[in-house]
Design an enzyme around this catalytic site. Structure first.
Site, PDB file in Angstrom:
ATOM      1  N   CYS A  66      10.662  -7.941  28.578  1.00 31.27           N
ATOM      2  CA  CYS A  66      10.236  -6.716  27.900  1.00 31.27           C
ATOM      3  C   CYS A  66      11.392  -5.728  27.737  1.00 31.27           C
ATOM      4  O   CYS A  66      11.423  -4.964  26.781  1.00 31.27           O
ATOM      5  CB  CYS A  66       9.073  -6.075  28.648  1.00 31.27           C
ATOM      6  SG  CYS A  66       7.567  -7.060  28.527  1.00 31.27           S
ATOM      7  N   CYS A 124       9.845  -5.983  32.927  1.00 30.55           N
ATOM      8  CA  CYS A 124      10.467  -7.277  33.218  1.00 30.55           C
ATOM      9  C   CYS A 124      11.642  -7.514  32.276  1.00 30.55           C
ATOM     10  O   CYS A 124      11.824  -6.813  31.287  1.00 30.55           O
ATOM     11  CB  CYS A 124       9.438  -8.405  33.103  1.00 30.55           C
ATOM     12  SG  CYS A 124       9.129  -8.955  31.417  1.00 30.55           S
ATOM     13  N   ASP A 159      -1.087 -27.820  48.451  1.00 34.14           N
ATOM     14  CA  ASP A 159      -2.473 -28.285  48.447  1.00 34.14           C
ATOM     15  C   ASP A 159      -2.467 -29.703  49.010  1.00 34.14           C
ATOM     16  O   ASP A 159      -1.414 -30.282  49.264  1.00 34.14           O
ATOM     17  CB  ASP A 159      -3.086 -28.186  47.055  1.00 34.14           C
ATOM     18  CG  ASP A 159      -2.444 -29.140  46.075  1.00 34.14           C
ATOM     19  OD1 ASP A 159      -1.565 -29.914  46.489  1.00 34.14           O
ATOM     20  OD2 ASP A 159      -2.818 -29.110  44.893  1.00 34.14           O
ATOM     21  N   CYS A 197       5.661  -2.691  30.658  1.00 30.98           N
ATOM     22  CA  CYS A 197       6.269  -3.676  31.557  1.00 30.98           C
ATOM     23  C   CYS A 197       7.781  -3.482  31.626  1.00 30.98           C
ATOM     24  O   CYS A 197       8.430  -3.155  30.633  1.00 30.98           O
ATOM     25  CB  CYS A 197       5.943  -5.082  31.073  1.00 30.98           C
ATOM     26  SG  CYS A 197       6.595  -6.378  32.133  1.00 30.98           S
ATOM     27  N   HIS A 233       7.534 -13.070  31.667  1.00 31.36           N
ATOM     28  CA  HIS A 233       6.740 -11.849  31.567  1.00 31.36           C
ATOM     29  C   HIS A 233       5.375 -12.031  32.233  1.00 31.36           C
ATOM     30  O   HIS A 233       4.927 -11.172  32.993  1.00 31.36           O
ATOM     31  CB  HIS A 233       6.545 -11.420  30.110  1.00 31.36           C
ATOM     32  CG  HIS A 233       5.415 -10.457  29.967  1.00 31.36           C
ATOM     33  ND1 HIS A 233       5.551  -9.114  30.265  1.00 31.36           N
ATOM     34  CD2 HIS A 233       4.106 -10.655  29.669  1.00 31.36           C
ATOM     35  CE1 HIS A 233       4.370  -8.531  30.125  1.00 31.36           C
ATOM     36  NE2 HIS A 233       3.483  -9.438  29.764  1.00 31.36           N
ATOM     37  N   ASP A 252      -4.102 -18.870  43.116  1.00 29.21           N
ATOM     38  CA  ASP A 252      -3.056 -19.615  42.412  1.00 29.21           C
ATOM     39  C   ASP A 252      -3.644 -20.044  41.087  1.00 29.21           C
ATOM     40  O   ASP A 252      -4.851 -20.222  40.968  1.00 29.21           O
ATOM     41  CB  ASP A 252      -2.649 -20.867  43.197  1.00 29.21           C
ATOM     42  CG  ASP A 252      -3.638 -21.992  42.986  1.00 29.21           C
ATOM     43  OD1 ASP A 252      -3.411 -22.829  42.102  1.00 29.21           O
ATOM     44  OD2 ASP A 252      -4.673 -22.018  43.690  1.00 29.21           O
TER      45      ASP A 252
HETATM   46 ZN   LIG Z   1       7.232  -7.931  30.614  1.00 30.04          ZN
END
Ligand SMILES: [Zn+2]
Length: 673
Positions: A315, A312, A99, A310, A341, A272
């Site tokens: 998780c 990830c 930015d 999820c 996460h 963003d």
């Molecule tokens: Zn997750």
């Protein structure tokens, strides 16, 4: 229409959803191909808070956002010159968008002046005076090595008057032209920014003007600064309709998962926001079940991942009970795991949206997700088991504080000293009487002045005084005409967090503002215009970061708990901070020693109204306030006589033998009137 943009980013529009403006597209930067819609994790200081590069790569992040303003101050452009740019410096192989610094100049505390040629502001690092012009911003972004640069713009609060918003917009347009010229033949892409505050006519004019310029992409700026989500969505829809079809569109600083869904529906490609990592620090997870807040006791001991849908690392590896525990003991690993996460969840949501747009199933997906993503603080099924009885059983403690009840009204007690905030009376009533009414806050907000009325709230505590002020201003009739800047100082936020955990006992906290303040250090309201800032840390240090006060609510713990606040040198510094203004300070004590310290520091001292068990309180006036017409009841000869005979003559922390304060009190102009 084809513009110069396609030469640098090779933008291809792949699909637009039926019955919607949602689109799927792809473009190529100097580092990678970017598939849209996409979300850009925010790496303010060339790092996404608490997140490792490997995890960001794994999440599928295609572009990181970095802040030119912050990077200019630290590490400084010379470091990027040395390393050959931000990619080598942080070892990030994909794209970076920087930015321009415009938003930070506008939003960070500290003084700033906007000129036609440039903006001037003081560095929050070392208080030096800095300048940023469209040209110097582009120069810095070139050296940082951004794949996508942003033009310098003039941000104004979405609540300013039409003429002010129009002026800032016109400067932004001229700066856009200058930025394009400064970019010259650089292969780095450059985005223009549409401004115009919350005025539809200005937004349309700005979108038309900016889209005529040969940018590589077009951003919508100045939103997410106080308007409602409905206002933001209307504005987004009106603007995207006017932007070129063959270039990326970027909505700056937005937002929650629901906000992203709504903006994609209205034709935005890029986003963003700091929320995935900043809310992780607060213990909040975005999940396929809606938001889950790990501060809720319902999650204690719960098995299974925080998001069953999820895959990830967090998780796959940890139970919700473990994450709850990490949050409870303030373990930074918990913040990091939850942030990981959240970033994964955001990135996967964007990929899922893209897949539905490409598959022609956007509309049903959009309608189904609105309900799910909007399930704010839907804490899963377990939440319903949190009964009032359970809440009462929970330990009402946090850090050094505990909640106690005084006739069914919640109060905060410091367990170390035993001192209670606002003892012996309803905190909200005392705040209203002692601080809001006595300071004539509402009358002063009727004054004819453009600059905000600045109120310092020293000792935020459970926000009783700040919220009394905010609620009074929100309910004022006639409405306030002058903006209010409320600056709260607090070194230990546990008291507010604790009170927020017990909303049943603290009625004044049933409002969006306190939670926003805790998570963002700021809450902005448009009508009436209120800008509430939190300066976390030592008042002795942080007061230099705040604009000079017109009114001070001086409500820290007393000398026995918080001695540093009440010394002669503390009042001398405070007197210095108000030396330029007509300032009045209100405090609950009428201690002889405190009044002597105020007088010796150069304040004029008057009697304040009584409250609860106290017959009297104290008002301190800066010399300017004392010189102006006022009806405060200044202490006179009677008090001075009592003081001479008192055993508590000396200001706290001053030596009885050191006569300088004694002389200063005895010869104070107040007693010669
Ligand atoms: Zn997750």
């Amino acid at each position: 229409m084809t513009n110069a943009a396609s030469r640098r980013l090779h933008f291809t529009l792949e699909a637009t959803a039926a019955g919607s403006s949602a689109r799927a597209a792809r473009f190529t930067t100097r580092h990678n191909e970017v598939l849209t819609p996409t979300f850009m994790p925010v790496g303010t200081h060339a790092a996404v808070r608490s997140q490792r590069r490997e995890d960001l790569l794994e999440s599928g992040a295609q572009v990181l956002l970095a802040n030119t303003y912050h990077l200019l101050l630290r590490p400084g452009v010379e470091i990027f010159e040395k390393f050959g740019g931000i990619h080598a410096f942080m070892n990030w192989p994909r794209s970076v968008l920087t930015d321009s610094g415009g938003y930070q100049i506008f939003s960070l505390p500290g003084s700033r002046t906007l000129h036609e040629d440039h903006a001037e502001f003081t560095s929050y690092v070392d208080n030096t005076l800095l300048r940023l012009s469209p040209e110097s911003s582009i120069e810095a972004q070139k050296v940082i090595g951004a794949d996508i640069m942003m033009v310098l713009d003039q941000c104004v609060p979405s609540t300013v008057e039409h003429s002010v918003a129009r002026g800032a917009m016109q400067v932004t347009h001229r700066w856009a032209q200058r930025s394009l010229a400064a970019r010259a033949e650089s292969p780095q892409a450059l985005f223009g920014i549409v401004q115009g505050a919350s005025y539809a006519d200005l937004r349309i004019e700005s979108a038309q003007t900016i889209s005529q310029m040969p940018f590589d992409g077009y951003a919508i700026g100045g939103l997410a600064v106080g308007e409602s989500s409905a206002q933001r969505e209307d504005c987004t829809a009106a603007v995207t309709e006017l932007l070129p079809q063959d270039s990326p569109r970027y909505l700056m600083g937005v937002g929650t998962t629901r906000d992203l869904l709504e903006a994609v529906h209205r034709g935005v490609d890029m986003f963003d926001c700091i929320l995935p990592t900043s809310l992780a620090k607060q213990g909040v997870a975005f999940t396929s079940l809606g938001r889950r807040d790990l501060r809720r006791a319902a999650y204690r001991g719960m098995e299974g991942p925080i998001d069953p849908a999820c895959d990830c690392y967090t998780c796959k590896t940890y139970s919700i009970a473990y994450l709850f525990h990490l949050q409870r003991v303030h373990e930074t690993t918990g913040w990091q795991l939850l942030g990981l996460h959240n970033v994964h969840f955001y990135m996967r949501l964007m990929r899922t949206m893209r897949a539905h747009i490409l598959a022609g199933t956007w509309l049903p997906f959009y309608h189904a997700q609105r309900a799910v993503l909007d399930a704010r603080d839907s804490y899963g099924k377990a939440a319903s088991h949190v009964t009032k009885a359970l809440l009462r059983e929970r330990k009402r403690k946090r850090g050094r504080y505990e909640v106690i009840l005084q006739e069914d009204v919640g109060c905060i007690r410091d367990t170390a000293s035993g001192e209670v905030m606002h003892p012996g009376s309803d905190p909200s009533l005392e705040a209203q009487s002692l601080y809001v009414e006595q300071s004539r806050l509402l009358e002063r907000l009727q004054e004819c002045a453009v600059e905000p009325l600045v109120v310092w709230d020293v000792g935020l505590g459970a926000a009783a005084n700040a919220m009394a002020a905010i609620l009074a201003v929100e309910n004022a009739n006639p409405a306030a005409t002058r903006p209010l800047t409320l600056v709260s100082f607090e070194n230990d936020l546990d008291s507010l967090k604790l009170a927020l955990d017990h909303p049943g006992y603290f009625k004044h906290l049933r409002h969006a503002a306190p939670r926003a303040l805790l998570s963002e250090n700021r809450w902005i309201n448009s009508a009436p215009a209120i800008d509430w800032l939190l300066l976390h840390g030592d008042f002795a240090v942080r007061k230099f970061d705040a604009p000079s006060p017109d009114i001070i609510f001086f409500d820290p713990f007393s000398f026995k708990t918080d001695s540093a606040m009440w010394t002669l040198s503390a009042f001398r510094e405070l007197a210095q901070a108000c030396s330029e203004k007509s300032t009045e300070l209100f405090t609950y004590t009428y201690s002889t020693s405190v009044r002597a310290a105020m007088l010796a520091a150069g304040f004029y001292v008057a009697k304040g109204r009584g409250t609860g068990p106290k017959a009297e309180t104290t008002i301190a006036l800066s010399p300017q306030a004392a010189a102006a017409a006022h009806d405060r009841e200044l202490l006179g000869q009677e008090w001075l006589t009592k003081w001479r005979r008192s055993g508590a003559q000396a200001p706290f922390g001053s030596l009885v033998d050191d006569g300088s304060w004694r002389e200063a009190v005895l010869t104070h102009a107040q007693f010669k009137l």
